[in-house]
Write an enzyme that holds these catalytic residues in place. Sequence first.
Site, PDB file in Angstrom:
ATOM      1  N   VAL A 518      55.260 -18.136  -1.227  1.00  0.00           N
ATOM      2  CA  VAL A 518      55.123 -19.023  -2.391  1.00  0.00           C
ATOM      3  C   VAL A 518      54.420 -20.321  -2.019  1.00  0.00           C
ATOM      4  CG1 VAL A 518      57.103 -18.068  -3.595  1.00  0.00           C
ATOM      5  CG2 VAL A 518      57.437 -19.960  -1.994  1.00  0.00           C
ATOM      6  N   GLY A 519      54.124 -20.521  -0.757  1.00  0.00           N
ATOM      7  CA  GLY A 519      53.436 -21.741  -0.345  1.00  0.00           C
ATOM      8  C   GLY A 519      53.043 -21.654   1.115  1.00  0.00           C
ATOM      9  N   GLY A 521      51.436 -24.159   4.530  1.00  0.00           N
ATOM     10  CA  GLY A 521      51.105 -25.460   5.089  1.00  0.00           C
ATOM     11  C   GLY A 521      50.299 -25.276   6.352  1.00  0.00           C
ATOM     12  N   SER A 522      50.041 -26.397   7.055  1.00  0.00           N
ATOM     13  CA  SER A 522      49.250 -26.331   8.282  1.00  0.00           C
ATOM     14  C   SER A 522      49.989 -25.596   9.393  1.00  0.00           C
ATOM     15  CB  SER A 522      48.893 -27.748   8.745  1.00  0.00           C
ATOM     16  OG  SER A 522      48.167 -28.424   7.762  1.00  0.00           O
ATOM     17  N   LYS A 540      61.392 -21.472   4.944  1.00  0.00           N
ATOM     18  CA  LYS A 540      60.206 -22.040   5.590  1.00  0.00           C
ATOM     19  C   LYS A 540      60.151 -21.524   7.028  1.00  0.00           C
ATOM     20  CE  LYS A 540      57.962 -26.485   6.532  1.00  0.00           C
ATOM     21  NZ  LYS A 540      58.081 -27.961   6.386  1.00  0.00           N
ATOM     22  N   ASP A 641      53.972 -38.601   4.626  1.00  0.00           N
ATOM     23  CA  ASP A 641      53.128 -37.555   4.046  1.00  0.00           C
ATOM     24  C   ASP A 641      53.433 -37.377   2.565  1.00  0.00           C
ATOM     25  OD1 ASP A 641      51.103 -35.735   4.160  1.00  0.00           O
ATOM     26  OD2 ASP A 641      52.295 -34.086   4.929  1.00  0.00           O
TER      27      ASP A 641
END
EC number: 2.7.11.1
Length: 895
Positions: A518-519, A521-522, A540, A641
Amino acid sequence: MRMFETRAREWILLVKLVLFTSIWQLASALGSMSSIAISYGEGGSVFCGLKSDGSHLVVCYGSNSAILYGTPGHLQFIGLTGGDGFMCGLLMLSHQPYCWGNSAFIQMGVPQPMTKGAEYLEVSAGDYHLCGLRKPIVGRRKNSNIISSSLVDCWGYNMTRNFVFDKQLHSLSAGSEFNCALSSKDKSVFCWGDENSSQVISLIPKEKKFQKIAAGGYHVCGILDGLESRVLCWGKSLEFEEEVTGTSTEEKILDLPPKEPLLAVVGGKFYACGIKRYDHSAVCWGFFVNRSTPAPTGIGFYDLAAGNYFTCGVLTGTSMSPVCWGLGFPASIPLAVSPGLCIDTPCPPGTHELSNQENSPCKFTGSHICLPCSTSCPPGMYQKSVCTERSDQVCVYNCSSCSSHDCSSNCSSSATSGGKEKGKFWSLQLPIATAEIGFALFLVAVVSITAALYIRYRLRNCRCSENDTRSSKDSAFTKDNGKIRPDLDELQKRRRARVFTYEELEKAADGFKEESIVGKGSFSCVYKGVLRDGTTVAVKRAIMSSDKQKNSNEFRTELDLLSRLNHAHLLSLLGYCEECGERLLVYEFMAHGSLHNHLHGKNKALKEQLDWVKRVTIAVQAARGIEYLHGYACPPVIHRDIKSSNILIDEEHNARVADFGLSLLGPVDSGSPLAELPAGTLGYLDPEYYRLHYLTTKSDVYSFGVLLLEILSGRKAIDMHYEEGNIVEWAVPLIKAGDINALLDPVLKHPSEIEALKRIVSVACKCVRMRGKDRPSMDKVTTALERALAQLMGNPSSEQPILPTEVVLGSSRMHKKSWRIGSKRSGSENTEFRGGSWITFPSVTSSQRRKSSASEGDVAEEEDEGRKQQEALRSLEEEIGPASPGQSLFLHHNF
């Protein structure tokens, strides 16, 4: 038949020449092409280089925002060159130049006019011009003799034209107002352009032959052909001392050219630098001022690049990090760049492959970087092995005749054959070996005792019965002399994170299939999962990377912070898993994804779901979460961030601040800065933090200001589809001009209460002020946003400072999900108690405290309401762009 063989041999020689010249450019002068380059000028100085991972992508560092924000991070380049306020590179696919930054004389992007289908071997940039050498043109004269000519295209001040030269050229290098190159046939120097200020063309030593050349501001230096490899310079800037070095002799520093043989040479404005052949160290000569830092000694360099008054070089070794010296630029740059260009052809004679197996800058099979061979050894050393295609020569000390301390220490540390030499060796090494063994035994004893005490402590804690835990007091707070203080031991037991097994989370996330993502990141991916009790969660998972230390640090930071913090608008951590090299964090699931998806996704209907009331409500809720981090956590937490992709939205459209991987603990005095290297996302990054490395809570305020502009306009923080790609540089002039309607998102209709949005625009403009001390604190920002939201919702009492909790926090947000999971745990499940929590306040306390006392922000808001809109906007006059490092003042004072 012989005619065809002759033509074939000439074509083969020509191709070899092209390949050789394309890899031999090992140093970047004021305007030569290399893997690293420097831009300079009044807008600020910038260092750019090709990344060390072999991707041929560009990374930059400096103070010129036009170059930093305009860097094409998706384009691959063969090499780079820099001028006054702009940077150019040769594109890998089209072999055409591409420029970015700001120049009044050169068009950014692909320079125009551009001949259709033209391809270039190399490019070089001067102060205000750019020249490119096209691929060779082969023609035929009437007498059937094959000739080679060179076609050079130039763009810029007094240089926009096509040049045709009746000779084959290579190694382009640009000065301030002229260009030079080497003739492939006789190795002579050829220059063209304006020589009024330099006299470079008339002073060319026509009888000399050169291996390579480098143009400076108003001079040229070259390495003579031959075994000595001496350097020879000519031009006006190295002859007329009064015009260059100032009026006082105390401010002058004049260094003569070195006598040692050199591998490479670069040219600055009024000086030059080179790499010594025998130890790869740097040496500089020419005119300097006494404030200039000298070239570092005792270290070697792969490559050099020169700006106007400073030089940078890539260190030898595995780090591949650049260091700089001179005037007007940081000495250390937090980047890793390639020391050369990756090629897939064998290294030519006189060069060798760069040997760096641990962190190779070339990732493609068969590709490598070629470096020039060293041809001599330092005094007191002799050549043990010669330079080959695979490695450079090796020099060792002559232990039979040591005349220096380095030779003696080196020879004494290596064992030699023969009884006498062995006796001498052991007489020197025996005391050292005895000391090392003693220290090792002491260290083993200390570690053993520490391990025994730790195991005893853990076993004693394991014997503690569950009844002892239940017998603790129900209240986490006790009274002390009439003051309420938190019981840290009780808070420590209640603030706990559930420990999941990897098998349990893998099953919940359906085997971590790509369909569950669903997502991204780096350094991590987020998967949707369902636990055994039916609870929907977000898992995550850290991406396997070579930089395991960085992944581990971000995992630990986020775990420690979220297991201690608790607020309605901070993403709740439900548990974690750390086993078999896997690091996973489990969060409550956010049904509506991120704010970034709503504002910038391809689904227009998703964007229209967020009307003005919902957008401002999300902004208020995010502000309260950040305010909690700054003002109600002790010590304060700096997020570092804040951006739209880190603002998550639940099923009731309530906002949560997420992703604490870069967060740091700030000082108790929130005004004191932390000295930290910049980290975050470009576009949201505080310019003051980026330039000065000073981190405060006001850095988060700047990022939140960019987020407010993003919510109001619907534009991305950085969007290169617009002429003004940076949202701050685009929005602030509109706000100063009072053109608020042009700023608002055209997808939504303007609300009837337009004054509420004008308040928010004013707050956003104050948040993105250049200096951190001029920005408001988050509690003042939150108060102003709450008032604007009340006015936008049609609240008859516009003076009400605080909104009802159910409006700001959400009607059903009570932290029930995380405790429900904790209550269903069986006794066999693992639960780890995290470290002691910080002293914090409940989320509603921030509203009550700001409501009960008239802060400076309240007084300012009441005074502003009586003023006209134009007067309020006029008060926001200030510069948003980065400050100039003062090159113009330096030039005026010294030259």
